[in-house]
Design a protein around this motif. Structure first.
Motif, PDB file in Angstrom:
ATOM      1  N   ARG A  71      82.359 -70.559  30.510  1.00  0.00           N
ATOM      2  CA  ARG A  71      82.319 -69.500  31.520  1.00  0.00           C
ATOM      3  C   ARG A  71      80.890 -69.268  32.005  1.00  0.00           C
ATOM      4  O   ARG A  71      80.642 -69.115  33.208  1.00  0.00           O
ATOM      5  CB  ARG A  71      82.915 -68.216  30.920  1.00  0.00           C
ATOM      6  CG  ARG A  71      83.280 -67.155  31.943  1.00  0.00           C
ATOM      7  CD  ARG A  71      84.066 -66.032  31.279  1.00  0.00           C
ATOM      8  NE  ARG A  71      85.361 -66.483  30.830  1.00  0.00           N
ATOM      9  CZ  ARG A  71      85.828 -66.390  29.596  1.00  0.00           C
ATOM     10  NH1 ARG A  71      85.083 -65.841  28.648  1.00  0.00           N
ATOM     11  NH2 ARG A  71      87.028 -66.830  29.289  1.00  0.00           N
ATOM     12  N   VAL A  72      79.953 -69.249  31.061  1.00  0.00           N
ATOM     13  CA  VAL A  72      78.540 -69.067  31.423  1.00  0.00           C
ATOM     14  C   VAL A  72      78.062 -70.217  32.296  1.00  0.00           C
ATOM     15  O   VAL A  72      77.399 -70.015  33.323  1.00  0.00           O
ATOM     16  CB  VAL A  72      77.673 -68.945  30.153  1.00  0.00           C
ATOM     17  CG1 VAL A  72      76.192 -69.046  30.504  1.00  0.00           C
ATOM     18  CG2 VAL A  72      77.950 -67.622  29.446  1.00  0.00           C
ATOM     19  N   ARG A  73      78.369 -71.451  31.895  1.00  0.00           N
ATOM     20  CA  ARG A  73      77.910 -72.622  32.646  1.00  0.00           C
ATOM     21  C   ARG A  73      78.468 -72.645  34.068  1.00  0.00           C
ATOM     22  O   ARG A  73      77.772 -72.983  35.017  1.00  0.00           O
ATOM     23  CB  ARG A  73      78.294 -73.900  31.902  1.00  0.00           C
ATOM     24  CG  ARG A  73      77.519 -74.110  30.599  1.00  0.00           C
ATOM     25  CD  ARG A  73      78.038 -75.355  29.858  1.00  0.00           C
ATOM     26  NE  ARG A  73      77.405 -75.510  28.571  1.00  0.00           N
ATOM     27  CZ  ARG A  73      76.263 -76.142  28.359  1.00  0.00           C
ATOM     28  NH1 ARG A  73      75.610 -76.664  29.385  1.00  0.00           N
ATOM     29  NH2 ARG A  73      75.759 -76.257  27.141  1.00  0.00           N
ATOM     30  N   GLU A  74      79.739 -72.286  34.195  1.00  0.00           N
ATOM     31  CA  GLU A  74      80.361 -72.279  35.523  1.00  0.00           C
ATOM     32  C   GLU A  74      79.706 -71.245  36.430  1.00  0.00           C
ATOM     33  O   GLU A  74      79.426 -71.519  37.611  1.00  0.00           O
ATOM     34  CB  GLU A  74      81.855 -71.997  35.388  1.00  0.00           C
ATOM     35  CG  GLU A  74      82.639 -73.154  34.785  1.00  0.00           C
ATOM     36  CD  GLU A  74      84.065 -72.768  34.427  1.00  0.00           C
ATOM     37  OE1 GLU A  74      84.435 -71.582  34.666  1.00  0.00           O
ATOM     38  OE2 GLU A  74      84.805 -73.623  33.901  1.00  0.00           O
ATOM     39  N   ARG A  75      79.443 -70.063  35.892  1.00  0.00           N
ATOM     40  CA  ARG A  75      78.827 -69.008  36.704  1.00  0.00           C
ATOM     41  C   ARG A  75      77.386 -69.360  37.046  1.00  0.00           C
ATOM     42  O   ARG A  75      76.921 -69.085  38.155  1.00  0.00           O
ATOM     43  CB  ARG A  75      78.887 -67.673  35.960  1.00  0.00           C
ATOM     44  CG  ARG A  75      80.306 -67.173  35.756  1.00  0.00           C
ATOM     45  CD  ARG A  75      80.348 -65.805  35.106  1.00  0.00           C
ATOM     46  NE  ARG A  75      81.720 -65.384  34.869  1.00  0.00           N
ATOM     47  CZ  ARG A  75      82.086 -64.138  34.614  1.00  0.00           C
ATOM     48  NH1 ARG A  75      81.172 -63.181  34.554  1.00  0.00           N
ATOM     49  NH2 ARG A  75      83.351 -63.826  34.402  1.00  0.00           N
ATOM     50  N   ALA A  76      76.690 -69.977  36.088  1.00  0.00           N
ATOM     51  CA  ALA A  76      75.312 -70.372  36.342  1.00  0.00           C
ATOM     52  C   ALA A  76      75.249 -71.479  37.388  1.00  0.00           C
ATOM     53  O   ALA A  76      74.393 -71.464  38.277  1.00  0.00           O
ATOM     54  CB  ALA A  76      74.645 -70.836  35.051  1.00  0.00           C
ATOM     55  N   VAL A  88      69.662 -65.048  34.170  1.00  0.00           N
ATOM     56  CA  VAL A  88      70.298 -65.668  33.010  1.00  0.00           C
ATOM     57  C   VAL A  88      70.989 -64.594  32.157  1.00  0.00           C
ATOM     58  O   VAL A  88      72.142 -64.732  31.762  1.00  0.00           O
ATOM     59  CB  VAL A  88      69.265 -66.436  32.162  1.00  0.00           C
ATOM     60  CG1 VAL A  88      69.892 -66.890  30.843  1.00  0.00           C
ATOM     61  CG2 VAL A  88      68.733 -67.645  32.927  1.00  0.00           C
ATOM     62  N   LEU A  89      70.279 -63.521  31.893  1.00  0.00           N
ATOM     63  CA  LEU A  89      70.845 -62.447  31.079  1.00  0.00           C
ATOM     64  C   LEU A  89      72.053 -61.819  31.763  1.00  0.00           C
ATOM     65  O   LEU A  89      73.073 -61.538  31.121  1.00  0.00           O
ATOM     66  CB  LEU A  89      69.782 -61.387  30.811  1.00  0.00           C
ATOM     67  CG  LEU A  89      68.684 -61.795  29.823  1.00  0.00           C
ATOM     68  CD1 LEU A  89      67.512 -60.820  29.911  1.00  0.00           C
ATOM     69  CD2 LEU A  89      69.224 -61.851  28.403  1.00  0.00           C
ATOM     70  N   GLU A  90      71.953 -61.591  33.055  1.00  0.00           N
ATOM     71  CA  GLU A  90      73.075 -60.974  33.763  1.00  0.00           C
ATOM     72  C   GLU A  90      74.293 -61.889  33.764  1.00  0.00           C
ATOM     73  O   GLU A  90      75.434 -61.424  33.610  1.00  0.00           O
ATOM     74  CB  GLU A  90      72.678 -60.634  35.200  1.00  0.00           C
ATOM     75  CG  GLU A  90      73.768 -59.876  35.941  1.00  0.00           C
ATOM     76  CD  GLU A  90      73.311 -59.329  37.289  1.00  0.00           C
ATOM     77  OE1 GLU A  90      74.182 -59.055  38.131  1.00  0.00           O
ATOM     78  OE2 GLU A  90      72.087 -59.170  37.496  1.00  0.00           O
ATOM     79  N   VAL A  91      74.065 -63.191  33.915  1.00  0.00           N
ATOM     80  CA  VAL A  91      75.175 -64.145  33.887  1.00  0.00           C
ATOM     81  C   VAL A  91      75.859 -64.132  32.525  1.00  0.00           C
ATOM     82  O   VAL A  91      77.095 -64.059  32.424  1.00  0.00           O
ATOM     83  CB  VAL A  91      74.677 -65.564  34.225  1.00  0.00           C
ATOM     84  CG1 VAL A  91      75.748 -66.606  33.895  1.00  0.00           C
ATOM     85  CG2 VAL A  91      74.304 -65.661  35.698  1.00  0.00           C
ATOM     86  N   ALA A 214      61.159 -71.216  35.508  1.00  0.00           N
ATOM     87  CA  ALA A 214      62.209 -70.447  34.822  1.00  0.00           C
ATOM     88  C   ALA A 214      63.108 -71.388  34.049  1.00  0.00           C
ATOM     89  O   ALA A 214      63.390 -72.500  34.486  1.00  0.00           O
ATOM     90  CB  ALA A 214      63.036 -69.675  35.857  1.00  0.00           C
ATOM     91  N   PRO A 215      63.576 -70.975  32.859  1.00  0.00           N
ATOM     92  CA  PRO A 215      64.465 -71.830  32.079  1.00  0.00           C
ATOM     93  C   PRO A 215      65.824 -71.938  32.747  1.00  0.00           C
ATOM     94  O   PRO A 215      66.280 -71.003  33.395  1.00  0.00           O
ATOM     95  CB  PRO A 215      64.583 -71.079  30.749  1.00  0.00           C
ATOM     96  CG  PRO A 215      64.363 -69.650  31.114  1.00  0.00           C
ATOM     97  CD  PRO A 215      63.354 -69.677  32.236  1.00  0.00           C
ATOM     98  N   THR A 216      66.451 -73.096  32.621  1.00  0.00           N
ATOM     99  CA  THR A 216      67.794 -73.255  33.152  1.00  0.00           C
ATOM    100  C   THR A 216      68.796 -72.884  32.067  1.00  0.00           C
ATOM    101  O   THR A 216      68.492 -72.938  30.887  1.00  0.00           O
ATOM    102  CB  THR A 216      68.051 -74.704  33.603  1.00  0.00           C
ATOM    103  OG1 THR A 216      67.996 -75.551  32.437  1.00  0.00           O
ATOM    104  CG2 THR A 216      67.012 -75.162  34.607  1.00  0.00           C
ATOM    105  N   ILE A 217      70.006 -72.527  32.491  1.00  0.00           N
ATOM    106  CA  ILE A 217      71.056 -72.198  31.538  1.00  0.00           C
ATOM    107  C   ILE A 217      71.331 -73.395  30.630  1.00  0.00           C
ATOM    108  O   ILE A 217      71.398 -73.273  29.417  1.00  0.00           O
ATOM    109  CB  ILE A 217      72.348 -71.818  32.290  1.00  0.00           C
ATOM    110  CG1 ILE A 217      72.197 -70.449  32.944  1.00  0.00           C
ATOM    111  CG2 ILE A 217      73.545 -71.826  31.351  1.00  0.00           C
ATOM    112  CD1 ILE A 217      72.400 -69.289  32.032  1.00  0.00           C
ATOM    113  N   ASP A 218      71.514 -74.588  31.217  1.00  0.00           N
ATOM    114  CA  ASP A 218      71.874 -75.764  30.430  1.00  0.00           C
ATOM    115  C   ASP A 218      70.821 -76.088  29.382  1.00  0.00           C
ATOM    116  O   ASP A 218      71.134 -76.331  28.225  1.00  0.00           O
ATOM    117  CB  ASP A 218      72.076 -76.983  31.343  1.00  0.00           C
ATOM    118  CG  ASP A 218      73.393 -76.908  32.085  1.00  0.00           C
ATOM    119  OD1 ASP A 218      74.232 -76.072  31.720  1.00  0.00           O
ATOM    120  OD2 ASP A 218      73.590 -77.709  33.012  1.00  0.00           O
ATOM    121  N   SER A 219      69.545 -76.108  29.785  1.00  0.00           N
ATOM    122  CA  SER A 219      68.502 -76.478  28.840  1.00  0.00           C
ATOM    123  C   SER A 219      68.385 -75.463  27.714  1.00  0.00           C
ATOM    124  O   SER A 219      68.148 -75.806  26.557  1.00  0.00           O
ATOM    125  CB  SER A 219      67.156 -76.611  29.548  1.00  0.00           C
ATOM    126  OG  SER A 219      66.742 -75.358  30.080  1.00  0.00           O
TER     127      SER A 219
END
Length: 224
Positions: A71-76, A88-91, A214-219
């Motif tokens: 779910r996090v990855r899809e939204r990101a 990132v935190l809000e996602v 900025a850091p990416t969600i995946d990394s």
């Protein structure tokens, strides 16, 4: 010629059946026989894939954590790459909230696991590793925001994350109990994030300083 069985798919189907029972009737209603009935298979099929009830229950925890991750990855992914820490935190926090039927069912299942651990700890499955891993990862996100000047230098990243997760989990309960709407809960999360990131030198909450990456969600997830 008999159809070849996809064992991983069958295992996922049985785990999904378990979680449907957990989210509607609680873990006290879960048994190997009940899961078989829910999945429309024989008891022997469930016993083939899961040696006992505890192994079956553990698969539910693993699947709930995986669903949150997806779910996090899809939204990101819908927002693009190089997301700033505040986004990132809000996602992530938004993905925890029960915003639709699927996430609501998942949160009801999480609640069932939590309640089982309180009332029958001897039979409960230890699901702490998933929340602990998320807490460690988010602490890294906030620490990078502190280093980048987006969050006050005297902020303690771990305590800030514990506070945010406690707030969000409390909001989950209030949404499930129909005390407040999802929109109200999301507004509370954003309110709290706005104040955490109010010291952003760019003047815009969540905007990374010039020259920063900025850091990416995946990394971030892969490194947790």
């Amino acid at each position: 010629m008999p159809r070849r069985v996809d064992h991983e798919e069958r295992r996922r189907e049985l785990t999904a059946a378990l979680l449907r029972i957990a989210s509607t009737r609680g873990l006290q209603a879960v048994s190997m026989r009940e899961v078989a009935a829910e999945a429309g298979v024989s008891l022997r099929v469930v016993q083939y894939y899961f040696t006992d009830k505890r192994t079956l229950m553990a698969s539910g925890i693993t699947e709930l954590a995986a669903r949150l991750d997806r779910r996090v990855r899809e939204r990101a992914a819908a927002l693009g790459t190089g997301l700033p820490p505040r986004t990132v935190l809000e996602v992530v926090l938004g993905a925890i909230l029960p915003t639709d039927d699927d996430s609501r069912a998942d949160q009801l299942a999480w609640t069932a696991y939590y309640a089982a651990g309180l009332t029958d700890p001897a039979d409960a499955v230890d699901g702490r590793y998933a929340p602990d891993a998320l807490e460690r990862w988010l602490t890294g996100v906030v620490a990078r925001a502190v280093d980048g000047g987006e969050v006050p230098a005297d902020a303690d990243p771990r305590i800030e994350v514990v506070s945010l997760l406690a707030l969000t989990n409390g909001l989950v309960s209030s949404v499930l109990g129909q005390q407040r709407t999802v929109d109200d809960a999301l507004a509370v999360v954003r309110y709290r994030l706005d104040r955490l990131f109010a010291a952003s030198p760019s003047g815009a909450a969540g905007s990374p300083p010039r020259g920063s990456t900025a850091p990416t969600i995946d990394s971030a997830i892969q490194s947790s």
